[in-house]
Design a protein around this motif. Structure first.
Motif, PDB file in Angstrom:
ATOM      1  N   MET A  97       0.660  -0.927   0.217  1.00 12.62           N
ATOM      2  CA  MET A  97       0.024   0.169  -0.284  1.00 12.62           C
ATOM      3  C   MET A  97       0.702   1.419  -0.121  1.00 12.62           C
ATOM      4  SD  MET A  97      -2.270  -1.773   2.721  1.00 12.62           S
ATOM      5  CE  MET A  97      -1.308  -2.417   3.859  1.00 12.62           C
ATOM      6  N   MET A  98       0.023   2.460  -0.895  1.00  9.14           N
ATOM      7  CA  MET A  98       1.356   2.983  -1.511  1.00  9.14           C
ATOM      8  C   MET A  98       0.608   4.669  -0.481  1.00  9.14           C
ATOM      9  SD  MET A  98       2.849   3.227  -4.516  1.00  9.14           S
ATOM     10  CE  MET A  98       3.411   4.691  -5.186  1.00  9.14           C
ATOM     11  N   ARG A  99       1.069   5.039   1.100  1.00  3.06           N
ATOM     12  CA  ARG A  99       0.486   5.594   1.815  1.00  3.06           C
ATOM     13  C   ARG A  99       1.069   7.144   1.854  1.00  3.06           C
ATOM     14  NH1 ARG A  99       0.262   2.482   7.188  1.00  3.06           N
ATOM     15  NH2 ARG A  99      -0.553   4.729   7.534  1.00  3.06           N
ATOM     16  N   ALA A 100       0.265   8.529   2.037  1.00  5.39           N
ATOM     17  CA  ALA A 100       0.424   9.888   2.469  1.00  5.39           C
ATOM     18  C   ALA A 100      -0.739  10.211   3.160  1.00  5.39           C
ATOM     19  CB  ALA A 100       1.149   9.745   1.201  1.00  5.39           C
ATOM     20  N   GLN A 101      -0.198  11.049   4.188  1.00  8.66           N
ATOM     21  CA  GLN A 101      -1.037  12.384   4.668  1.00  8.66           C
ATOM     22  C   GLN A 101      -1.537  12.898   3.199  1.00  8.66           C
ATOM     23  OE1 GLN A 101       0.339  14.059   7.978  1.00  8.66           O
ATOM     24  NE2 GLN A 101       0.313  12.112   8.850  1.00  8.66           N
ATOM     25  N   TRP A 102      -2.776  13.566   3.533  1.00 13.72           N
ATOM     26  CA  TRP A 102      -3.750  13.955   2.598  1.00 13.72           C
ATOM     27  C   TRP A 102      -4.478  15.401   3.228  1.00 13.72           C
ATOM     28  CZ3 TRP A 102      -3.510  14.568  -2.735  1.00 13.72           C
ATOM     29  CH2 TRP A 102      -5.058  15.781  -3.781  1.00 13.72           C
ATOM     30  N   PRO A 103      -4.247  16.273   3.166  1.00 10.90           N
ATOM     31  CA  PRO A 103      -3.558  17.065   1.361  1.00 10.90           C
ATOM     32  C   PRO A 103      -2.606  17.511   1.873  1.00 10.90           C
ATOM     33  CG  PRO A 103      -5.130  18.772   2.120  1.00 10.90           C
ATOM     34  CD  PRO A 103      -5.067  17.377   3.019  1.00 10.90           C
ATOM     35  N   GLN A 104      -1.781  17.210   2.817  1.00 14.78           N
ATOM     36  CA  GLN A 104      -0.727  17.811   3.555  1.00 14.78           C
ATOM     37  C   GLN A 104       0.570  17.552   2.260  1.00 14.78           C
ATOM     38  OE1 GLN A 104      -2.542  16.157   5.207  1.00 14.78           O
ATOM     39  NE2 GLN A 104      -2.561  16.828   7.608  1.00 14.78           N
ATOM     40  N   VAL A 105       0.928  15.914   1.691  1.00  8.96           N
ATOM     41  CA  VAL A 105       1.172  15.670   0.422  1.00  8.96           C
ATOM     42  C   VAL A 105       1.841  16.174  -0.625  1.00  8.96           C
ATOM     43  CG1 VAL A 105      -0.419  14.768  -0.793  1.00  8.96           C
ATOM     44  CG2 VAL A 105       1.992  14.246  -0.604  1.00  8.96           C
ATOM     45  N   MET A 106       0.412  17.161  -0.746  1.00  4.57           N
ATOM     46  CA  MET A 106       0.583  18.402  -1.879  1.00  4.57           C
ATOM     47  C   MET A 106       1.349  20.121  -1.597  1.00  4.57           C
ATOM     48  SD  MET A 106      -1.208  16.531  -4.153  1.00  4.57           S
ATOM     49  CE  MET A 106      -0.404  17.457  -5.762  1.00  4.57           C
TER      50      MET A 106
END
Length: 181
Positions: A102-111
């Motif tokens: 699973m490819m994960r990141a916090q949204w929308p902070q990743v932008m």
């Protein structure tokens, strides 16, 4: 968003995040597509990256729902992996098809280019090793030489998620994991 082709090459499935469904198309002998049909309605979900589960179902990643969900054709939910941040893509793999990458990141902070945290890859066993998926797609993909292409696609996604220089090793490690399937 996510797309996949059935192992026999006869069906294309597309994840439609805004519509909350997985849509399929028969791939005709000349390579054109037949009219679409709904493969699964997943109301209240926004399917993103998708992967066959090795037994006829599909795993989909969901950013706003912070989870991965396995559904069968028609929309019945078979399994859910709850996460603590958005999941952008997923792939079933491993020798027995029982691992979910699973490819994960916090949204929308990743932008935000100034955001200091990176995306990450999580691997979770979703099927006991003694119960392999029939006709594991992981093994079929490996025999067909598809793992390097999948790894390259995931590296591009990881690099887009983590825009900070010097973090390419994250994608390289994931590519190695896929190539060892």
């Amino acid at each position: 968003n996510g797309m996949l082709v059935s192992a026999d090459g006869s069906t294309l499935v597309v994840a439609e995040s805004n519509a909350g469904r997985l849509t399929s198309f028969e791939i005709l002998p000349d390579g054109t597509l037949a009219p679409s049909r709904t493969w699964a309605t997943v109301e209240g979900s926004a399917p993103d990256g998708i992967s066959w589960d090795g037994s006829g179902g599909i795993w989909f990643a969901e950013v706003p729902g912070e989870r991965c969900v396995r559904v069968q054709e028609g929309g019945t939910v078979l399994e859910t992996v709850e996460l603590d941040d958005g999941c952008f893509s997923c792939a079933a793999g491993g020798d027995d098809g029982g691992l979910l990458f699973m490819m994960r990141a916090q949204w929308p902070q990743v932008m935000d280019p100034g955001w200091e945290k990176a995306g990450r890859v999580m691997v979770q066993r979703v099927r006991p090793p003694e119960l392999p998926y029939p006709g594991s797609l992981a093994g079929a993909a490996h025999r067909a030489g598809l793992c390097p292409q999948l790894g390259n696609r995931l590296i591009r996604i990881l690099r887009a998620v983590d825009r900070r220089p010097g973090h390419e090793h994250i994608g390289t490690g994931f590519s190695r994991a896929l190539n060892s399937v």
